[in-house]
Enzyme design. Structure first.
Site, PDB file in Angstrom:
ATOM      1  CB  ILE A   1      -0.960   0.022   1.208  1.00  0.00           C
ATOM      2  CG1 ILE A   1      -0.197  -0.149   2.534  1.00  0.00           C
ATOM      3  CG2 ILE A   1      -2.027  -1.041   1.058  1.00  0.00           C
ATOM      4  CD1 ILE A   1      -1.077  -0.009   3.767  1.00  0.00           C
TER       5      ILE A   1
ATOM      6  N   GLY B   1       8.586   3.660   0.062  1.00  0.00           N
ATOM      7  CA  GLY B   1       9.442   4.791   0.386  1.00  0.00           C
ATOM      8  C   GLY B   1      10.812   4.638  -0.213  1.00  0.00           C
ATOM      9  NE  ARG B   2      15.922   8.425   1.552  1.00  0.00           N
ATOM     10  CZ  ARG B   2      17.119   8.551   2.143  1.00  0.00           C
ATOM     11  NH1 ARG B   2      18.216   8.506   1.415  1.00  0.00           N
ATOM     12  NH2 ARG B   2      17.202   8.729   3.440  1.00  0.00           N
ATOM     13  CG  PHE B   3      16.239   3.458   2.448  1.00  0.00           C
ATOM     14  CD1 PHE B   3      17.173   3.342   1.433  1.00  0.00           C
ATOM     15  CD2 PHE B   3      16.316   4.547   3.295  1.00  0.00           C
ATOM     16  CE1 PHE B   3      18.181   4.286   1.273  1.00  0.00           C
ATOM     17  CE2 PHE B   3      17.318   5.490   3.150  1.00  0.00           C
ATOM     18  CZ  PHE B   3      18.249   5.363   2.131  1.00  0.00           C
ATOM     19  N   GLY B   4      12.087   1.200   1.630  1.00  0.00           N
ATOM     20  CA  GLY B   4      11.263   0.053   1.991  1.00  0.00           C
ATOM     21  C   GLY B   4       9.854   0.143   1.456  1.00  0.00           C
ATOM     22  CB  THR B   5       7.445  -2.147   0.538  1.00  0.00           C
ATOM     23  OG1 THR B   5       7.791  -3.323   1.282  1.00  0.00           O
ATOM     24  CG2 THR B   5       8.294  -2.067  -0.711  1.00  0.00           C
TER      25      THR B   5
ATOM     26  CG  ASP C   1      11.479  13.449   7.344  1.00  0.00           C
ATOM     27  OD1 ASP C   1      11.504  14.581   6.827  1.00  0.00           O
ATOM     28  OD2 ASP C   1      11.459  12.401   6.673  1.00  0.00           O
TER      29      ASP C   1
END
Length: 283
Positions: free
Chosen positions: A19, A22-26, A141
């Site tokens: 769903i 991101g930059r490094f993961g799901t 962030d």
């Protein structure tokens, strides 16, 4: 945190469709094998994290997130329910937020929100930050992409991948965050405290009310230069219908002098929040 990584995760949870990414993961849907309760699972692979800081933050994220998730947890913070780690990845089982994010809401609504609605969302964000700061955690962030909505429409602060613990009085360091939203003391390379989150929340409020960012540039270095100047303006075309009280709050949140910048608790007590958005906070 549990060991065993994805194998252990799949013994306790049924993992479904992706769903988010991101930059490094799901992020995938999942539900408890025992109860059927729905969650989301964020999986971050360690292999792409070549920067030692990125790897350290990924391994630290479950510990810091657990600090803000332990009862009584603010309704406006995405809670961490379980964590699994092995040599290859970190998997975090989180609240499922099925209502999308603030960035998507702004896009769907033409870039800006009515003042009362923005005040309600700002109040919920301030409540989330106040809860984190009381636990000694700075998010670092805060931005529309990391502000999610649950099925009931409540705002939740998500993604503690850049978060840091300052609870023992230590100052934080490092250029962490997103250029448009990062505080000037972070850009300057100085030590800083949790009020960096209030600056970022001030940028979010400015965006909600105007459809534009207060500090901008064509490149990251140009954005950083604008942030360092901190020349806060309210262009008439974008702010003609915005109240003086809202502008006053933004000045207090986007204050370069950290000693004069509002805390998250002070944001909640500001008259603009109290009169327009206070009833939106549910903790």
């Amino acid at each position: 945190m549990s060991t065993g990584g994805e194998e252990a995760l799949r013994l306790q949870y049924v993992v479904g469709d992706e769903i988010g990414r991101g930059r490094f993961g799901t992020v995938r849907r999942c539900h408890s094998a025992a109860t059927g309760e729905a969650f989301a699972v964020k999986s971050t692979a360690k292999a792409p994290l070549l920067d030692p800081l990125d790897l350290a933050l990924a391994e630290q994220e479950p510990k810091v997130h657990l600090l803000v998730s332990s009862p009584p947890c603010s309704r406006h913070v995405v809670a961490l329910h379980a964590a699994f780690e092995d040599a290859h990845a970190v998997h975090l089982v989180l609240d499922l937020c099925a209502g999308g994010d603030l960035l998507s809401l702004l896009s769907a609504r033409g870039g800006r929100l009515p003042e009362r609605e923005a005040a309600g969302l700002a109040a919920q964000l301030a409540a989330a930050l106040a809860a984190c700061h009381r636990r000694g955690v700075a998010h670092r962030d805060v931005k529309p992409d990391n502000l999610l909505f649950d099925a009931a429409g409540a705002l939740k602060l998500a993604d503690f991948g850049s978060a840091e613990w300052f609870g023992d009085g230590r100052a934080m360091t490092g250029l962490v965050g997103t250029p448009y939203y990062v505080a000037p003391e972070v850009v300057a390379g100085r030590e800083y405290g949790e009020k960096v989150d209030v600056w970022s929340a001030g940028v979010v409020l400015y965006v909600m009310l105007s459809g534009t960012v207060p500090f901008y540039g064509a490149t990251a270095p140009e954005i950083f230069e604008s942030v360092l100047r901190g020349n806060l303006r309210f262009p008439p075309r974008a702010f003609a219908s915005v109240s003086p009280e809202a502008k006053d709050l933004m000045r207090r949140m986007l204050c370069k002098d950290v000693s004069r910048r509002f805390s998250a608790d002070q944001v909640l007590r500001h008259p603009w929040i109290a009169s327009r958005g206070g009833d939106a906070v549910a903790d």
